[in-house]
Scaffold this motif. Sequence first.
Motif, PDB file in Angstrom:
ATOM      1  N   THR A 492       0.816  -1.221   0.000  1.00 33.37           N
ATOM      2  CA  THR A 492       0.000   0.000   0.000  1.00 33.37           C
ATOM      3  C   THR A 492       0.847   1.267   0.000  1.00 33.37           C
ATOM      4  N   ARG A 493       2.157   1.105   0.184  1.00 30.78           N
ATOM      5  CA  ARG A 493       3.036   2.270   0.254  1.00 30.78           C
ATOM      6  C   ARG A 493       3.504   2.678  -1.145  1.00 30.78           C
ATOM      7  N   SER A 494       4.077   3.879  -1.215  1.00 29.77           N
ATOM      8  CA  SER A 494       4.515   4.430  -2.501  1.00 29.77           C
ATOM      9  C   SER A 494       5.733   3.684  -3.047  1.00 29.77           C
ATOM     10  N   LYS A 495       5.942   3.836  -4.348  1.00 31.77           N
ATOM     11  CA  LYS A 495       7.101   3.216  -4.987  1.00 31.77           C
ATOM     12  C   LYS A 495       8.391   3.788  -4.413  1.00 31.77           C
ATOM     13  N   ASP A 496       8.419   5.104  -4.138  1.00 29.96           N
ATOM     14  CA  ASP A 496       9.610   5.732  -3.554  1.00 29.96           C
ATOM     15  C   ASP A 496       9.945   5.104  -2.207  1.00 29.96           C
ATOM     16  N   TYR A 497       8.936   4.880  -1.384  1.00 26.28           N
ATOM     17  CA  TYR A 497       9.171   4.273  -0.078  1.00 26.28           C
ATOM     18  C   TYR A 497       9.747   2.879  -0.239  1.00 26.28           C
ATOM     19  N   ARG A 498       9.144   2.080  -1.108  1.00 26.37           N
ATOM     20  CA  ARG A 498       9.603   0.708  -1.279  1.00 26.37           C
ATOM     21  C   ARG A 498      11.016   0.662  -1.864  1.00 26.37           C
ATOM     22  N   THR A 499      11.378   1.698  -2.656  1.00 27.24           N
ATOM     23  CA  THR A 499      12.699   1.723  -3.285  1.00 27.24           C
ATOM     24  C   THR A 499      13.780   2.235  -2.344  1.00 27.24           C
ATOM     25  N   PHE A 500      13.489   3.331  -1.620  1.00 28.90           N
ATOM     26  CA  PHE A 500      14.538   4.027  -0.871  1.00 28.90           C
ATOM     27  C   PHE A 500      14.514   3.799   0.643  1.00 28.90           C
ATOM     28  N   ASP A 501      13.383   3.331   1.186  1.00 29.84           N
ATOM     29  CA  ASP A 501      13.249   3.262   2.637  1.00 29.84           C
ATOM     30  C   ASP A 501      13.030   1.851   3.175  1.00 29.84           C
ATOM     31  N   PHE A 502      12.169   1.093   2.509  1.00 32.80           N
ATOM     32  CA  PHE A 502      11.792  -0.220   3.040  1.00 32.80           C
ATOM     33  C   PHE A 502      12.951  -1.209   2.962  1.00 32.80           C
TER      34      PHE A 502
END
Length: 619
Positions: A492-502
């Motif tokens: 459910t999270r953004s692509k940016d979050y999954r790429t840079f944070d998760f």
Amino acid sequence: MIEIKKLIALEDKLIYQNAITLLNSDDLSAPVNAEVHESANARVSDIAACIHRNFLLELISIFVSSKFSNGDDVMRVCFDNKFVNLSGVSISEIDAIPALCEQLHISFLNSKFSISIKSSKVRTKSKEQLIELGAVYTQSHIAKSIVDDTFANLSIPLKDAKVLDFACGTGRFYENIIPHYHDKKKAILSNVYAIDMDINALNITRLKALSFMETISVEECNILCKHIVLKDGFRKNNSFFPEPLYISPEDLDGLTEAGFDAIVSNPPYLILKPNKSKAGIGGFDKIREQVTHYRNCGFYQYSIEGVLNLYKLAIERMLQMLKLGGELGVICPSTLFGDVSAKKLRKHLLLCNNVRSIQFFAEKVSIFENVNQATNIFILQKGGVTSDISISKEDNIFDVNISLVKELFPENLEIPAIKSLEWDILRKLSSLKKLKQIPSIRNRRGELDLSICKEFVTLSPTPHRLVRGNMIDDSGVRDINGEFVLESFISTRSKDYRTFDFNRKRLICQQISNGGLRRRLKFIYCALSDVLGNSCNYISSDEETLAKLYLVLNSSVLNWRFKITSSNNHINNYELDELPIIDLNKVDASFAYASQEELDEYIGSLYGLTKDERKLVAI
């Protein structure tokens, strides 16, 4: 002189007896029984308010009858009442009555009233009324200082000046204004005005005005009542609430719109945030109506950002009532010169007026009676240009030019409550990049909203531990909540979050950190698979950058820099964005230290701070 404690005890007795009488008890000295206890407490506050007002009027009656031969006329015109004989109290020192009335009213405001089953005690100490009314009284010597400093810059002779005590309360400012005039009676009837919504406090201010006079006619009584008025200074029409207490163009001799040469005030401090748990004076519906009115009435431009607070509305209203070139002296919360919600008002004060001086007081300084509050006193001339502002913090008095404020805080124009040496440190830091200006760094709030996304939280173990702010400790994340996050949340999270944070190493800190703590910034690492609740903030980047930021963000210099402009208990991402960051190429990511002092010496020297400066900002 009769002791105030005896008067309070007598008032309590009257309240208790009247409460029992209304409950049809035959024994006025008997404790209330359990059957009537609940219904008694539903009414005792109203009973106490009625008795308090009448008891004050009885004391005022004694003063007026002793001082004026036409006392019955004075009571009828000035207090809308005839002589009151509620308790039969006798006071020999007549001149002490105004002070006794004030002490009695302040005690009332600092009390809560209820009927006790076990005893006849009705009064307990409580700040409930003070909080709900925003009524906190300035100590007399502080009020005098504000009046003196405001009058020091008047552009016209004082004998010709029209002066207002806005939200006068019991007249602490008023009683310090009048002695400035040679002819005190003439000043009361021609120069000085006061306004408030508390009828008891207003009656005490009128009583204080009478204490400066030897004689007064009915005509002069009418003038005094038109100069010390029971009105709502915030409202300019009758569209809000039914009672006829709004200000009209005819009130205060027609001076309500840009008519006063000087205004002094300790305005009410009351956050207008609707809260369904509140009842009575500050009830949910009333606060909601107030907020709607102030935002939509069109009278306020600068004080309606964010959560409303009466002190900010009052400052804008006083500026409207002040002549161009007039002087304003106000004591109010220090958030005025620091909080983002006051930014628009603060910019208006600094850029469209001449702010002469700001005196800061820490929360621990006893400015008010029974209340601790970080405050400031500022003196301002309406219109003109702000140049050098005289700043006072404890015993440190120095000037800060508005150009420096614009240079260091170009967006919000904050003026922090710091000493002169600390301004020198700010100058050193001002040339550095801010955190938000480093492209490789992401500064965000925790990804899981604990209210909206609670269906993704489970007590059954998953690969993703939920980290809340209360789990963050100096030594690391404490596993005290036993909560996990479902795998389905990640999608459910953004692509940016999954790429840079998760699933990456991150630095995290609490989103709430008590403003009174010496160390407010505490960054630690979370585990790669952790999911952060929105009670956390985080910073993500490559591992080497994070290692360097770990050292920098946990240093005393950045803790100090954060604290000087943080005016509440939140650690907001926009505040972290403003932190000055040294060239990270100069930081040794593998630097090891055995104490906070060693870390501060290393990072402080990279920031170019001297030994004394490092000591000044040390945690």
